[in-house]
Structures are given as structure tokens and as C-alpha cells.
Design a protein around this motif. Structure first.
Motif, PDB file in Angstrom:
ATOM      1  N   UNK A 159      91.506  -1.480  26.926  1.00 11.44           N
ATOM      2  CA  UNK A 159      90.617  -1.930  25.847  1.00 11.44           C
ATOM      3  C   UNK A 159      90.546  -0.860  24.764  1.00 11.44           C
ATOM      4  N   UNK A 160      90.840  -1.235  23.524  1.00  9.08           N
ATOM      5  CA  UNK A 160      90.735  -0.318  22.383  1.00  9.08           C
ATOM      6  C   UNK A 160      89.784  -0.908  21.356  1.00  9.08           C
ATOM      7  N   UNK A 161      88.895  -0.094  20.810  1.00  6.57           N
ATOM      8  CA  UNK A 161      87.878  -0.565  19.882  1.00  6.57           C
ATOM      9  C   UNK A 161      88.039  -0.007  18.468  1.00  6.57           C
ATOM     10  N   UNK A 162      88.654   1.140  18.336  1.00  5.22           N
ATOM     11  CA  UNK A 162      88.719   1.791  17.038  1.00  5.22           C
ATOM     12  C   UNK A 162      90.113   1.683  16.429  1.00  5.22           C
ATOM     13  N   UNK A 163      90.148   1.750  15.125  1.00  5.52           N
ATOM     14  CA  UNK A 163      91.422   1.736  14.409  1.00  5.52           C
ATOM     15  C   UNK A 163      92.195   3.015  14.733  1.00  5.52           C
ATOM     16  N   UNK A 164      93.469   2.830  15.005  1.00  8.82           N
ATOM     17  CA  UNK A 164      94.302   3.985  15.329  1.00  8.82           C
ATOM     18  C   UNK A 164      94.160   4.456  16.767  1.00  8.82           C
ATOM     19  N   UNK A 165      93.383   3.717  17.555  1.00 13.06           N
ATOM     20  CA  UNK A 165      93.167   4.101  18.957  1.00 13.06           C
ATOM     21  C   UNK A 165      94.056   3.263  19.857  1.00 13.06           C
ATOM     22  N   UNK A 166      94.769   3.906  20.736  1.00 12.37           N
ATOM     23  CA  UNK A 166      95.554   3.222  21.753  1.00 12.37           C
ATOM     24  C   UNK A 166      94.947   3.525  23.113  1.00 12.37           C
ATOM     25  N   UNK A 178     100.000  -0.059  28.262  1.00  9.11           N
ATOM     26  CA  UNK A 178      99.488   0.459  26.995  1.00  9.11           C
ATOM     27  C   UNK A 178      99.064  -0.711  26.109  1.00  9.11           C
ATOM     28  N   UNK A 179      97.859  -0.615  25.523  1.00 10.10           N
ATOM     29  CA  UNK A 179      97.344  -1.633  24.604  1.00 10.10           C
ATOM     30  C   UNK A 179      97.257  -1.067  23.191  1.00 10.10           C
ATOM     31  N   UNK A 180      97.549  -1.940  22.197  1.00  9.32           N
ATOM     32  CA  UNK A 180      97.524  -1.512  20.799  1.00  9.32           C
ATOM     33  C   UNK A 180      96.094  -1.472  20.259  1.00  9.32           C
ATOM     34  N   UNK A 181      95.954  -1.034  19.007  1.00  5.16           N
ATOM     35  CA  UNK A 181      94.658  -0.865  18.348  1.00  5.16           C
ATOM     36  C   UNK A 181      93.839  -2.154  18.324  1.00  5.16           C
ATOM     37  N   UNK A 182      92.512  -1.986  18.560  1.00  6.78           N
ATOM     38  CA  UNK A 182      91.526  -3.057  18.459  1.00  6.78           C
ATOM     39  C   UNK A 182      91.937  -4.304  19.269  1.00  6.78           C
ATOM     40  N   UNK A 183      91.917  -4.188  20.520  1.00  4.06           N
ATOM     41  CA  UNK A 183      92.226  -5.320  21.375  1.00  4.06           C
ATOM     42  C   UNK A 183      92.078  -4.950  22.839  1.00  4.06           C
ATOM     43  N   UNK A 184      92.261  -5.934  23.690  1.00  5.27           N
ATOM     44  CA  UNK A 184      92.109  -5.721  25.134  1.00  5.27           C
ATOM     45  C   UNK A 184      93.179  -6.512  25.891  1.00  5.27           C
ATOM     46  N   UNK A 185      93.623  -5.925  26.958  1.00  5.04           N
ATOM     47  CA  UNK A 185      94.585  -6.581  27.847  1.00  5.04           C
ATOM     48  C   UNK A 185      93.974  -6.606  29.247  1.00  5.04           C
ATOM     49  N   UNK A 186      93.725  -7.799  29.775  1.00  4.95           N
ATOM     50  CA  UNK A 186      93.210  -7.971  31.137  1.00  4.95           C
ATOM     51  C   UNK A 186      94.398  -8.344  32.030  1.00  4.95           C
ATOM     52  N   UNK A 187      94.619  -7.550  33.042  1.00  7.37           N
ATOM     53  CA  UNK A 187      95.778  -7.760  33.915  1.00  7.37           C
ATOM     54  C   UNK A 187      95.350  -7.875  35.369  1.00  7.37           C
TER      55      UNK A 187
END
Length: 216
Positions: free
Chosen positions: A163-170, A139-148
């Protein structure tokens, strides 16, 4: 005087003749019994010889051989038992903005059959050679990306992007791979790059699991 002796000799000879005749009758009886026994044994031998010939000239012999000897020219249909090896673990807390090449540590271990997963290193080490399935959910938090990437012995074997782009989006990503491992091979999950926090809490857990499906 001579007549008396002659008579005596005749009686003795007659007695000997009688004894010999009795012995002769006994010998004849024994000979007949022996002949009967030999004839019976001959019949039995002939019967067994016929059986042997039948085995050598018919399909009975291979069938009999299959009953007595193990079959080596056909594969066994008996499944090979698989020793239980399986684990399931999740992260107990969020990982804020992990650095690149960071090994995720799933520290809450719920299942660890075979004791092959270490919560301290986040690494699974194959206890035996075989085919394994691995799956993870991030799970990734708002406005960010995790490459694994999923690594096997420091080599990339699989990967995903949360990858999350919007505020409040997980965002969450799940990846599953099937791997053929040798005994001692290690498997773990590492970040390639990260610009977000990895989430893991009671409503959405970041998890890692694996299990063996067959022997080598």
C-alpha cells in the motif's frame, strides 16, 4: 608218520596264532585311536554346549542378535534423503492495474530444480508430497494498493498488502509460508484486489520462490 603230521599241524597253528596276534595288535591300536578321537570330539562338544549356555543366560545373546539381525524396535538415525525441488523466478515487466483474481506470472525462471514451476501459468505443482517453503516479494507503484493471496488448490493459505499513499512513494511486501503438500497440489499467487501497478524492473524485482525442506 603220525609225529610228522602232528608237527606240521603245530607249525600251521603257530603261524595262524601269530597272524591273529598281529591282527589283534592292529585292532587294539585302531580302537585306541578311535577312543582318542571320540574323547577329543566329546571335549569339543562340551565346549560348544558351554558357549550356548552362556549365550542363553547372559547379555551376550542379545548383543549377538543385534549384530546379526536388523533392529526393528528403534527409529533409524539415518536421515531420509530429500530430492532437490526448488524454484526462483521474477516478473520481466510491470503489470499495470491487474484485475481481481489475477494470477501473477513470474516469467523469468532462474532456478527450477525438479521442473515443478511453470512460467506460463505462474503455478507450482508439487512433484512429491512433503513440506515446502514459499516466499514472494511484491512492489506496488505510487498511490495504490495491491492485495495478494497465496493459494493452495484454490484455498487461501497466506496473504499480504502493498500500500502506497504518497506521491513518489513505492512499497514492497514480502511474505513467507511453510506448507505441507500432497503430490499434485498446486500453489500460485493471485490478486484479491488491486488499485496500483505491480512493479518489476532491474532495480526492484517482483519475485516468487519455493523449495522442499522434507519428505512426507
Amino acid at each position: 608218520m603220525e609225529i610228522t603230521e602232528i608237527r606240521k599241524l603245530l607249525r600251521e597253528q603257530n603261524q595262524r596264532i601269530g597272524i591273529l596276534e598281529n591282527e589283534n595288535q592292529l585292532l587294539k591300536k585302531e580302537v585306541l585311536e578311535l577312543k582318542h578321537t571320540v574323547a577329543k570330539m566329546s571335549d569339543n562338544i562340551s565346549h560348544y554346549e558351554e558357549k550356548i549356555i552362556d549365550l542363553e543366560t547372559s547379555d551376550v545373546k542379545p548383543n549377538a542378535r543385534r549384530l546379526l539381525l536388523p533392529i526393528t524396535d528403534s527409529p533409524s538415525t539415518t536421515p531420509v534423503p530429500v530430492d532437490p525441488v526448488a524454484f526462483y523466478a521474477y516478473m520481466s515487466a510491470n503489470e499495470a492495474s491487474p484485475s481481481a483474481h489475477f494470477t501473477l506470472k513470474f516469467d523469468v525462471v532462474k532456478t527450477n530444480l525438479g521442473n515443478a514451476y511453470s512460467k506460463h501459468s505462474g503455478t507450482f505443482v508439487a512433484p512429491v508430497s512433503g513440506a515446502y517453503v514459499f516466499t514472494y516479494t511484491i512492489y506496488a507503484q505510487t498511490r495504490g494498493a495491491i492485495f495478494l493471496n497465496l493459494f493452495v488448490n484454490d484455498a487461501v493459505f497466506g496473504g499480504s498488502i502493498s500500500d502506497t499513499q504518497e506521491t513518489g512513494d513505492w512499497d514492497s511486501e514480502t511474505s513467507t509460508v511453510v506448507v505441507s503438500l500432497n503430490k499434485g497440489d498446486d500453489v500460485n499467487i493471485r490478486t484479491t484486489q488491486a488499485s496500483s501497478t505491480i512493479l518489476s524492473y532491474h532495480e526492484a524485482k517482483t519475485t516468487f520462490a519455493g523449495w522442499k525442506i522434507s519428505n512426507a
